[in-house]
Design a protein around this motif. Structure first.
Motif, PDB file in Angstrom:
ATOM      1  N   GLU A 164       0.821  -1.207   0.000  1.00  0.00           N
ATOM      2  CA  GLU A 164       0.000   0.000   0.000  1.00  0.00           C
ATOM      3  C   GLU A 164       0.859   1.262   0.000  1.00  0.00           C
ATOM      4  OE1 GLU A 164      -2.583  -0.546   3.323  1.00  0.00           O
ATOM      5  OE2 GLU A 164      -3.965  -1.860   2.212  1.00  0.00           O
ATOM      6  N   SER A 199       3.831   1.592  -1.418  1.00  0.00           N
ATOM      7  CA  SER A 199       4.327   1.778  -2.791  1.00  0.00           C
ATOM      8  C   SER A 199       3.218   2.279  -3.704  1.00  0.00           C
ATOM      9  CB  SER A 199       4.899   0.465  -3.331  1.00  0.00           C
ATOM     10  OG  SER A 199       6.081   0.111  -2.653  1.00  0.00           O
ATOM     11  N   MET A 200       2.018   1.708  -3.545  1.00  0.00           N
ATOM     12  CA  MET A 200       0.901   2.148  -4.385  1.00  0.00           C
ATOM     13  C   MET A 200       0.498   3.586  -4.076  1.00  0.00           C
ATOM     14  SD  MET A 200      -1.474  -1.271  -4.797  1.00  0.00           S
ATOM     15  CE  MET A 200      -1.551  -1.710  -3.057  1.00  0.00           C
ATOM     16  N   ALA A 201       0.565   3.967  -2.812  1.00  0.00           N
ATOM     17  CA  ALA A 201       0.234   5.345  -2.436  1.00  0.00           C
ATOM     18  C   ALA A 201       1.229   6.325  -3.055  1.00  0.00           C
ATOM     19  CB  ALA A 201       0.215   5.483  -0.918  1.00  0.00           C
ATOM     20  N   LEU A 228       2.683   5.934  -5.907  1.00  0.00           N
ATOM     21  CA  LEU A 228       2.257   6.053  -7.304  1.00  0.00           C
ATOM     22  C   LEU A 228       1.025   6.959  -7.419  1.00  0.00           C
ATOM     23  CD1 LEU A 228       2.744   2.354  -8.443  1.00  0.00           C
ATOM     24  CD2 LEU A 228       4.055   4.329  -9.244  1.00  0.00           C
ATOM     25  N   ASP A 229       0.098   6.788  -6.492  1.00  0.00           N
ATOM     26  CA  ASP A 229      -1.102   7.634  -6.509  1.00  0.00           C
ATOM     27  C   ASP A 229      -0.744   9.114  -6.327  1.00  0.00           C
ATOM     28  OD1 ASP A 229      -2.867   5.546  -6.952  1.00  0.00           O
ATOM     29  OD2 ASP A 229      -3.273   5.221  -4.811  1.00  0.00           O
ATOM     30  N   ARG A 230       0.296   9.385  -5.553  1.00  0.00           N
ATOM     31  CA  ARG A 230       0.738  10.768  -5.351  1.00  0.00           C
ATOM     32  C   ARG A 230       1.621  11.256  -6.505  1.00  0.00           C
ATOM     33  NH1 ARG A 230       2.290   8.565  -0.336  1.00  0.00           N
ATOM     34  NH2 ARG A 230       4.495   8.855  -0.901  1.00  0.00           N
ATOM     35  N   ASP A 231       1.845  10.371  -7.457  1.00  0.00           N
ATOM     36  CA  ASP A 231       2.754  10.659  -8.577  1.00  0.00           C
ATOM     37  C   ASP A 231       4.174  10.922  -8.080  1.00  0.00           C
ATOM     38  OD1 ASP A 231       3.593  10.926 -11.181  1.00  0.00           O
ATOM     39  OD2 ASP A 231       2.981  13.014 -11.364  1.00  0.00           O
ATOM     40  N   GLU A 232       4.588  10.127  -7.057  1.00  0.00           N
ATOM     41  CA  GLU A 232       5.975  10.187  -6.590  1.00  0.00           C
ATOM     42  C   GLU A 232       6.822   9.321  -7.532  1.00  0.00           C
ATOM     43  OE1 GLU A 232       7.471  11.731  -4.119  1.00  0.00           O
ATOM     44  OE2 GLU A 232       5.932  12.324  -2.659  1.00  0.00           O
ATOM     45  N   THR A 233       6.986   9.820  -8.750  1.00  0.00           N
ATOM     46  CA  THR A 233       7.677   9.053  -9.790  1.00  0.00           C
ATOM     47  C   THR A 233       8.850   9.822 -10.368  1.00  0.00           C
ATOM     48  OG1 THR A 233       6.093   9.892 -11.432  1.00  0.00           O
ATOM     49  CG2 THR A 233       5.610   7.751 -10.422  1.00  0.00           C
ATOM     50  N   PRO A 267       8.803   4.824  -5.754  1.00  0.00           N
ATOM     51  CA  PRO A 267       7.792   3.985  -5.107  1.00  0.00           C
ATOM     52  C   PRO A 267       8.408   2.823  -4.328  1.00  0.00           C
ATOM     53  CG  PRO A 267       7.081   4.554  -7.318  1.00  0.00           C
ATOM     54  CD  PRO A 267       8.494   5.011  -7.186  1.00  0.00           C
TER      55      PRO A 267
END
Length: 391
Positions: free
Chosen positions: A46, A48-50, A52-57, A276
């Motif tokens: 969760e 790591s997915m969070a 990605l959801d925050r666009d921490e890329t 992530p």
């Protein structure tokens, strides 16, 4: 035109060789690779997915995000009793990149690095890629596959720059006690060598403690007053501890003041580790530790089940004190070519084991058994091994 000579000299990894053959063999029992079999903890996924959801890329700092470096430093203090500043922690793409980062920083062309034999196969592979010379030091059955100071002393030359240590050991399951670890650090200090300590399996020991060489390095709680400058680099990973092999997250704990140099080298290789993955790693280190506790209990259970089968078959083995491997002597069956024998075992009996020669010449006649699979599959696979007649 040919590729560079040093690249052509990188040997085949025999672990991957037999494992890939097993993956292509229907219904085979794969005991050749150290891949944890438990689902990753939900809070790690969760996190790591969070991210990605925050666009921490985007890019992170070369050395990793600050909270993760702080979490690694806190774990190092808790588990090893050694206080390090977060600036000494470098987030890497798994332990293997940490090994490469350390060797490429410390070794030049022709420099010699002492590596264990048997030992993890990427030690000489990595040394060769940075144009250094890997010099194996013997780990022998009559000494419980523990290093002997006199053997190491005899191998030191004016070109020797580094000593690689690995405890708990892959492939052996051997663990260094405090006296031996102190003696190894004293040797490095005497001979002015860097130490690269591979501690991938530091979370998994059975009835003994893990002792990091950093405890006896300059600034460590066990170091003598005249210890001089720090010389220990410690390679850590979350791949084994938390089953995060695919996230590629580890850390290299360094002596103080290395960050500017390592930033440059990291920029020239991978720039930084996936953001992530770093947030997932932070959740693993700072969240519930049930995964680690459950995994350790499972590996202990599998170790005991495996040794019971080997005793029944009269197959000698090294009692495992750590990691999740069992080192077994199959010389009664392998006929002096254990690499060919494991291939034949897969073909005729559907069981894949890692040949001892994957770990150096000292592994001839031995196999490494991975204990991280289902217990029933482990017992079934080992039950297919040939019985050793009493002498």
């Amino acid at each position: 035109m040919l590729p560079a000579a040093h690249a052509r000299r990188v040997p085949v990894n025999q672990i991957r060789e037999i494992t890939q053959a097993a993956w292509a063999t229907p219904h085979s029992i794969v005991l050749s690779i150290g891949e944890p079999g438990f689902p990753v903890a939900r809070h790690v996924l969760e996190a790591s997915m969070a991210a990605l959801d925050r666009d921490e890329t985007n890019y992170t700092p070369n050395a990793g995000i600050a909270p993760l470096r702080e979490a690694f430093a806190a774990r190092f203090l808790e588990h090893n009793g050694v206080a390090v500043d977060p600036s000494q922690v470098y987030v890497t793409a798994g332990a293997q990149q940490g090994l490469h980062l350390a060797m490429s920083t410390l070794l030049g062309p022709g420099d010699e690095v002492l590596i264990p034999n048997p030992g993890y196969p990427t030690y000489p592979m990595t040394a060769g890629l940075v144009h250094a010379v890997a010099v194996p030091y013997p780990l022998l059955p009559d000494n419980g596959f523990q290093p002997r100071i006199e053997d190491l002393e005899a191998l030191v030359t004016p070109r020797t720059r580094m000593l690689v240590l690995n405890s708990p050991s892959n492939p052996l399951g051997a663990v260094f006690d405090a006296d031996l670890t102190r003696a190894l650090v004293d040797l490095a200090r005497r001979q002015d060598l860097w130490i690269l300590s591979d501690e991938c399996y530091e979370a998994f020991t059975f009835d003994v403690g893990h002792v990091s060489p950093a405890r006896f390095d300059a600034g460590g709680p066990g170091a003598p007053a005249e210890a001089g400058s720090p010389r220990v680099f410690t390679s850590l990973t979350l791949s084994k501890t938390y089953g995060l092999t695919g996230l590629r997250i580890g850390a290299l704990v360094t002596p103080p003041g290395m960050e500017p140099l390592l930033n440059n080298i990291m920029e020239a290789t991978v720039s930084c580790v996936s953001a992530p993955s770093q947030y997932g790693a932070l959740a693993a280190l700072s969240g519930p530790q049930d995964y680690v506790t459950d995994a350790l209990a499972h590996y202990r259970k599998n170790r005991d089940a495996a040794t019971a089968v080997l005793r029944k078959l009269n197959i000698p083995y090294l009692p495992a004190q750590g990691a999740f491997y069992l080192w077994a002597d199959v010389s009664h069956a392998s006929g002096g070519d254990v690499r060919a024998w494991v291939a034949s075992l897969l073909e005729t009996r559907g069981v894949a084991l890692a040949p001892g020669t994957a770990f150096g010449s000292g592994g001839e006649g031995w196999v490494r058994i991975a204990l991280c699979t289902d217990t029933d599959a482990l017992v079934e696979g080992l039950s297919r091994l040939p019985h050793r007649k009493s002498s």
